[in-house]
Design a protein around this motif. Structure first.
Motif, mmCIF file in Angstrom:
data_model
loop_
_atom_site.group_PDB
_atom_site.id
_atom_site.type_symbol
_atom_site.label_atom_id
_atom_site.label_comp_id
_atom_site.label_asym_id
_atom_site.label_seq_id
_atom_site.Cartn_x
_atom_site.Cartn_y
_atom_site.Cartn_z
ATOM 1 N N LYS A 183 1.200 -1.548 -0.196
ATOM 2 C CA LYS A 183 -0.152 -0.167 0.057
ATOM 3 C C LYS A 183 0.569 0.774 0.015
ATOM 4 O O LYS A 183 1.746 0.925 1.200
ATOM 5 C CB LYS A 183 -1.138 -0.153 1.339
ATOM 6 N N ALA A 184 0.408 2.404 -1.094
ATOM 7 C CA ALA A 184 1.360 3.346 -1.185
ATOM 8 C C ALA A 184 1.378 3.795 0.080
ATOM 9 O O ALA A 184 0.421 4.458 0.353
ATOM 10 C CB ALA A 184 0.701 4.379 -2.847
ATOM 11 N N PRO A 185 2.746 4.725 0.621
ATOM 12 C CA PRO A 185 2.055 5.593 1.812
ATOM 13 C C PRO A 185 1.398 6.358 1.748
ATOM 14 O O PRO A 185 0.573 7.490 2.939
ATOM 15 C CB PRO A 185 3.935 5.931 2.089
ATOM 16 N N ALA A 186 1.425 7.287 0.947
ATOM 17 C CA ALA A 186 -0.130 8.043 1.046
ATOM 18 C C ALA A 186 -1.108 8.151 0.819
ATOM 19 O O ALA A 186 -1.544 8.666 1.514
ATOM 20 C CB ALA A 186 0.628 9.218 -0.850
ATOM 21 N N GLU A 187 -1.620 6.980 0.500
ATOM 22 C CA GLU A 187 -2.173 6.364 0.575
ATOM 23 C C GLU A 187 -2.764 5.711 1.987
ATOM 24 O O GLU A 187 -3.822 4.981 2.641
ATOM 25 C CB GLU A 187 -2.913 4.965 -0.456
ATOM 26 N N VAL A 188 -2.336 5.498 2.925
ATOM 27 C CA VAL A 188 -1.185 4.911 4.132
ATOM 28 C C VAL A 188 -2.393 6.065 4.879
ATOM 29 O O VAL A 188 -3.456 6.398 5.590
ATOM 30 C CB VAL A 188 -0.819 4.459 4.611
ATOM 31 N N ASP A 189 -1.195 7.393 3.910
ATOM 32 C CA ASP A 189 -1.400 8.929 5.078
ATOM 33 C C ASP A 189 -3.235 9.094 4.911
ATOM 34 O O ASP A 189 -4.147 9.390 5.841
ATOM 35 C CB ASP A 189 -0.457 9.888 4.811
ATOM 36 N N LEU A 190 -3.935 8.592 3.557
ATOM 37 C CA LEU A 190 -5.155 9.449 3.692
ATOM 38 C C LEU A 190 -6.664 8.690 4.404
ATOM 39 O O LEU A 190 -7.421 9.132 5.046
ATOM 40 C CB LEU A 190 -5.783 9.443 2.442
ATOM 41 N N THR A 191 -6.155 7.061 3.999
ATOM 42 C CA THR A 191 -7.282 6.360 4.058
ATOM 43 C C THR A 191 -6.984 5.214 5.512
ATOM 44 O O THR A 191 -7.989 5.130 6.453
ATOM 45 C CB THR A 191 -7.298 5.558 3.062
ATOM 46 N N GLU A 192 -5.873 5.754 6.208
ATOM 47 C CA GLU A 192 -5.526 4.881 7.051
ATOM 48 C C GLU A 192 -5.508 5.493 8.619
ATOM 49 O O GLU A 192 -6.271 5.664 9.123
ATOM 50 C CB GLU A 192 -4.639 4.167 7.405
#
Length: 471
Positions: free
Chosen positions: A60-69
């Motif tokens: 999972k992309a780090p930016a996506e982790v930031d946004l969705t997690e």
């Protein structure tokens, strides 16, 4: 650890939490907010480790982790911290004139010892989100995270141990056997996120203990695009929501109904948007996730293969690589409605496209199936939007976008029947983990009811008749 060891460990913690539940339940708003602030601080401190765990589990992309997690949980925490004192305050309600001399109010007490069973697709978001609500409501909590994301589960266990003692909040890792055992314990509430099939098993186990449940399930979420829609924005937003987390999202668009007159234009714009997101080769994109395991990979690949055999057209994608659990962003047209990709929840980066001439065709199809967790509408026609909303049922709906309702803590989030039972997020999550206890106080030395006790005379009967007629 053999069966006896882990069952004994679970039983021991459960007993400790049973003993501790009234101490935790009697905490005030300030004490609970202090715990929530400590959890918030811990999440921010572990931000990079959360990103790494998610990458290790399914790239999972780090930016996506930031946004969705991370953002979603921080947002939930800040919202609860800001509003908790108001949520906990007893709410005065009117008493009818027939009960003149009484005061009535609702007292929000914790349910007690609760269980959170969280899924693999958003392990931090869908574990810590319900946890915020459970702690805000004053409960002791046991958490069973998914075994399919072991790096995330191990990290969450470490983080929880730094914030809470185990007689207040504890995590148990393990396989489905562990989850099956835990759900048999006499919890006061179970909050489960997962598939409808597993939701039924959890509800059946809970019924043995008359345990209340919140079930956040899934199903086939439809998205409708009519000829009045802004096609460029629709293509961009649908592509983002569909391929976010590689399509492994319970509220991702599962299939697309599009008006026949704009089908070709939409497909062209959709392809352009996916190219802009992930490049010529999505397999090389650092922003494109992977399927969580080989079992899910094979299931999704079989959907594509069956669709091709039964006449579907691959408008985009279709490539797979089992060694990397990679499935390209895929768009299918000319899909048979009896194919698996149209019958089963996809939970992956495959989007079937179906055309309609008249809007009623799409509405009737949706009505013939289980109520979805979400329904999305892209249209500038107010009459069409209202018609879809009024003639369908869904857990939530977003107009001219998708999935955004999840991020608004002022909205209840959850499904209906096959897509879920109960609501979560914000105040609705606090209520899910609270018992709304009715309190009535008799403050007057006399009320009318005192006149209506046996023996029942003709005079008393006249008062009863007047009460029925006028009060």
């Amino acid at each position: 650890m053999d069966n006896k060891e882990w069952t004994n460990a679970i039983d021991a913690i459960f007993s400790k939490q049973l003993e501790n539940q009234y101490t935790i339940g009697h905490t005030n708003a300030l004490e609970r907010k202090t715990k929530l602030k400590k959890l918030l601080k811990t999440i921010l401190q572990y931000r990079e480790e959360i990103q790494k765990a998610m990458f290790d589990d399914f790239k999972k992309a780090p930016a996506e982790v930031d946004l969705t997690e991370i953002y979603t949980v921080i947002n939930e925490l800040n919202h609860a911290i800001r509003h908790l004192k108001h949520w906990m305050k007893p709410k005065a309600v009117p008493s009818p004139i027939s009960l003149l001399g009484t005061s009535s109010y609702i007292y929000y007490e914790p349910k007690g010892v609760v269980l959170i069973v969280s899924p693999w697709n958003f392990p931090f978001n869908l574990t810590f989100g319900p946890l915020v609500s459970a702690v805000a409501a004053g409960n002791c909590v046991i958490i069973k995270p998914s075994e399919h994301t072991p790096h995330s589960a191990a990290l969450m266990k470490k983080m929880i141990a730094e914030v809470f003692p185990e007689n207040e909040v504890a995590i148990f890792e393990g396989n489905a056997e562990v989850a099956e055992y835990i759900t048999t314990l006499p919890f006061n509430h179970i909050f489960f996120t997962g598939s409808p099939a597993l939701g039924k098993k959890v509800m059946k186990a809970a019924a043995e203990n008359l345990c209340s449940v919140t079930l956040e399930l899934g199903g086939k979420t439809p998205v409708i695009v009519d000829e009045s829609a802004d096609l460029s924005k629709a293509a961009s937003r649908i592509a983002w929501a569909k391929y976010l987390n590689n399509g492994q999202v319970c509220i991702a668009p599962d299939y697309l109904y599009i008006q026949e007159s704009v089908k070709d234009d939409f497909i062209k714009l959709f392809k352009e948007q996916v190219l802009a997101f992930y490049g010529e080769n999505p397999q090389e994109s650092k922003d494109y996730n992977r399927i969580v395991n080989k079992g899910h990979f094979k299931r999704l690949k079989s959907y594509i293969e069956e669709a091709k055999i039964t006449g579907a057209v691959i408008e985009m994608g279709g490539e797979t690589d089992e060694s990397q659990a990679f499935i390209a962003p895929t768009l299918l047209s000319n899909v048979r409605k009896d194919s698996k990709v149209m019958q089963e929840e996809i939970f992956g980066p495959i989007l079937p496209l179906i055309t309609f001439k008249e809007l009623d065709e799409a509405i009737q199809h949706i009505r013939q199936h289980e109520k979805p967790l979400a329904l999305y509408i892209f249209s500038k026609n107010k009459g069409s939007v209202n018609g879809i909303i009024n003639q369908t049922r869904a857990g939530g709906t977003v107009i001219n976008h998708n999935t955004l309702h999840f991020f608004n803590n002022e909205l209840p989030f959850g499904g209906s029947n096959n897509s879920g039972i109960g609501k979560g997020h914000g105040h609705y999550g606090f209520l899910a983990f609270s018992n709304q206890r009715a309190i009535m106080k008799q403050w007057s030395p006399f009320i009318a009811l005192d006149l209506l006790m046996p023996p029942y005379t003709d005079f008393k009967q006249k008062i009863i008749d007047l009460t029925i007629k006028y009060f």
